[in-house]
Design a protein around this motif. Structure first.
Motif, short mmCIF file in Angstrom:
data_model
loop_
_atom_site.label_atom_id
_atom_site.label_comp_id
_atom_site.label_asym_id
_atom_site.label_seq_id
_atom_site.Cartn_x
_atom_site.Cartn_y
_atom_site.Cartn_z
N VAL A 28 0.86 -1.19 0.00
CA VAL A 28 0.00 0.00 0.00
C VAL A 28 0.89 1.24 0.00
CG1 VAL A 28 -1.78 1.29 1.24
CG2 VAL A 28 -1.79 -1.22 1.30
N ASN A 29 0.69 2.11 -0.97
CA ASN A 29 1.39 3.39 -1.02
C ASN A 29 0.37 4.46 -0.64
OD1 ASN A 29 2.39 5.95 -1.95
ND2 ASN A 29 3.97 4.80 -3.05
N PHE A 30 0.53 5.02 0.56
CA PHE A 30 -0.44 5.97 1.08
C PHE A 30 -0.38 7.31 0.36
CE2 PHE A 30 -0.03 2.86 4.43
CZ PHE A 30 -1.35 2.62 4.74
N GLN A 31 0.79 7.72 -0.08
CA GLN A 31 0.90 9.00 -0.79
C GLN A 31 0.30 8.92 -2.19
OE1 GLN A 31 5.05 10.08 -0.48
NE2 GLN A 31 4.66 11.20 1.42
N ALA A 32 0.59 7.82 -2.89
CA ALA A 32 0.05 7.66 -4.25
C ALA A 32 -1.38 7.13 -4.23
CB ALA A 32 0.94 6.71 -5.06
N ARG A 33 -1.83 6.66 -3.04
CA ARG A 33 -3.17 6.09 -2.88
C ARG A 33 -3.36 4.90 -3.81
NH1 ARG A 33 -5.51 9.10 0.74
NH2 ARG A 33 -7.64 8.45 0.49
N THR A 34 -2.42 3.94 -3.72
CA THR A 34 -2.48 2.75 -4.54
C THR A 34 -2.23 1.50 -3.70
OG1 THR A 34 -0.12 2.89 -5.08
CG2 THR A 34 -1.66 3.89 -6.65
N VAL A 35 -2.73 0.37 -4.19
CA VAL A 35 -2.37 -0.94 -3.69
C VAL A 35 -1.76 -1.66 -4.88
CG1 VAL A 35 -3.18 -3.14 -2.77
CG2 VAL A 35 -4.18 -1.00 -1.94
N GLY A 36 -0.47 -1.98 -4.78
CA GLY A 36 0.24 -2.45 -5.97
C GLY A 36 0.21 -1.33 -6.99
N THR A 37 -0.34 -1.61 -8.15
CA THR A 37 -0.46 -0.57 -9.19
C THR A 37 -1.89 -0.06 -9.33
OG1 THR A 37 -0.82 -2.25 -10.90
CG2 THR A 37 1.46 -1.56 -10.51
N GLN A 38 -2.80 -0.56 -8.50
CA GLN A 38 -4.22 -0.20 -8.63
C GLN A 38 -4.57 1.00 -7.75
OE1 GLN A 38 -5.76 -1.68 -11.03
NE2 GLN A 38 -3.96 -2.99 -11.25
N PRO A 39 -5.39 1.93 -8.24
CA PRO A 39 -5.86 3.02 -7.40
C PRO A 39 -6.66 2.47 -6.22
CG PRO A 39 -6.69 3.22 -9.67
CD PRO A 39 -5.94 1.95 -9.57
N ALA A 40 -6.52 3.11 -5.07
CA ALA A 40 -7.20 2.63 -3.86
C ALA A 40 -7.93 3.77 -3.17
CB ALA A 40 -6.19 2.02 -2.90
N ARG A 41 -8.98 3.40 -2.48
CA ARG A 41 -9.71 4.34 -1.61
C ARG A 41 -9.20 4.05 -0.20
NH1 ARG A 41 -14.84 3.92 1.14
NH2 ARG A 41 -15.50 6.00 1.72
N ILE A 42 -8.54 5.03 0.39
CA ILE A 42 -7.93 4.84 1.71
C ILE A 42 -8.59 5.79 2.69
CG2 ILE A 42 -5.80 4.97 3.04
CD1 ILE A 42 -4.29 4.36 0.41
N THR A 43 -9.23 5.20 3.71
CA THR A 43 -9.84 5.99 4.78
C THR A 43 -9.17 5.59 6.09
OG1 THR A 43 -11.59 4.42 5.35
CG2 THR A 43 -12.05 5.95 3.52
N SER A 44 -9.61 6.19 7.17
CA SER A 44 -9.05 5.84 8.48
C SER A 44 -9.42 4.43 8.91
CB SER A 44 -9.49 6.85 9.54
OG SER A 44 -10.90 6.82 9.66
N THR A 45 -10.45 3.85 8.31
CA THR A 45 -10.91 2.51 8.72
C THR A 45 -10.71 1.43 7.67
OG1 THR A 45 -13.16 3.01 7.96
CG2 THR A 45 -12.65 3.45 10.28
N THR A 46 -10.62 1.80 6.38
CA THR A 46 -10.62 0.81 5.32
C THR A 46 -9.68 1.20 4.18
OG1 THR A 46 -12.96 0.39 5.78
CG2 THR A 46 -12.11 -0.47 3.72
N ILE A 47 -9.08 0.19 3.59
CA ILE A 47 -8.34 0.35 2.33
C ILE A 47 -9.04 -0.55 1.33
CG2 ILE A 47 -6.14 0.06 1.14
CD1 ILE A 47 -4.80 0.30 3.96
N SER A 48 -9.55 0.01 0.24
CA SER A 48 -10.29 -0.80 -0.73
C SER A 48 -9.82 -0.48 -2.13
CB SER A 48 -11.79 -0.58 -0.59
OG SER A 48 -12.12 0.78 -0.75
N TRP A 49 -9.88 -1.51 -3.00
CA TRP A 49 -9.44 -1.36 -4.37
C TRP A 49 -10.05 -2.45 -5.24
CZ3 TRP A 49 -6.79 -3.64 -0.53
CH2 TRP A 49 -6.18 -4.86 -0.76
N HIS A 50 -9.97 -2.23 -6.54
CA HIS A 50 -10.45 -3.19 -7.53
C HIS A 50 -9.26 -3.63 -8.36
CE1 HIS A 50 -12.89 -5.10 -10.60
NE2 HIS A 50 -12.24 -4.39 -11.51
N ASP A 51 -9.16 -4.92 -8.62
CA ASP A 51 -8.09 -5.45 -9.47
C ASP A 51 -8.73 -5.98 -10.75
OD1 ASP A 51 -6.02 -6.75 -10.74
OD2 ASP A 51 -5.26 -7.70 -8.93
#
Length: 88
Positions: A28-51
């Motif tokens: 998880v890259n918090f600055q780029a807001r990605t998980v691996g190469t996928q865009p992610a929604r990062i909140t204080s409670t959840t990290i979610s993404w679509h692959d």
């Protein structure tokens, strides 16, 4: 419980499927807001993404490390429940 993935630049998680024992990692890259190469929604409670490679929708609960994967299919799809922890 600790918050999995403090707001540093990047965190690596070791995830394991408790039913099969299969393990894998996510980055998880918090600055780029990605998980691996996928865009992610990062909140204080959840990290979610679509692959798009597997069609999965992933949701990591930051308070417990529970990862839910939802895979859609023409036959109704399925859920996978994994456990993740920060890599030491």
């Amino acid at each position: 419980m600790p918050s999995f993935g403090a707001q540093g630049t990047e965190s690596v998680f070791n995830c394991t499927n408790p039913a099969s024992g299969v393990g894998w990692q996510i980055k998880v890259n918090f600055q780029a807001r990605t998980v691996g190469t996928q865009p992610a929604r990062i909140t204080s409670t959840t990290i979610s993404w679509h692959d798009p490679a597997d069609g999965g929708n992933y949701s990591l609960d930051r308070s417990t490390g529970n990862l839910t994967v939802v895979i859609a299919s023409s036959t109704g799809g399925y859920f996978i429940h994994d456990r993740c922890r920060l890599r030491d």
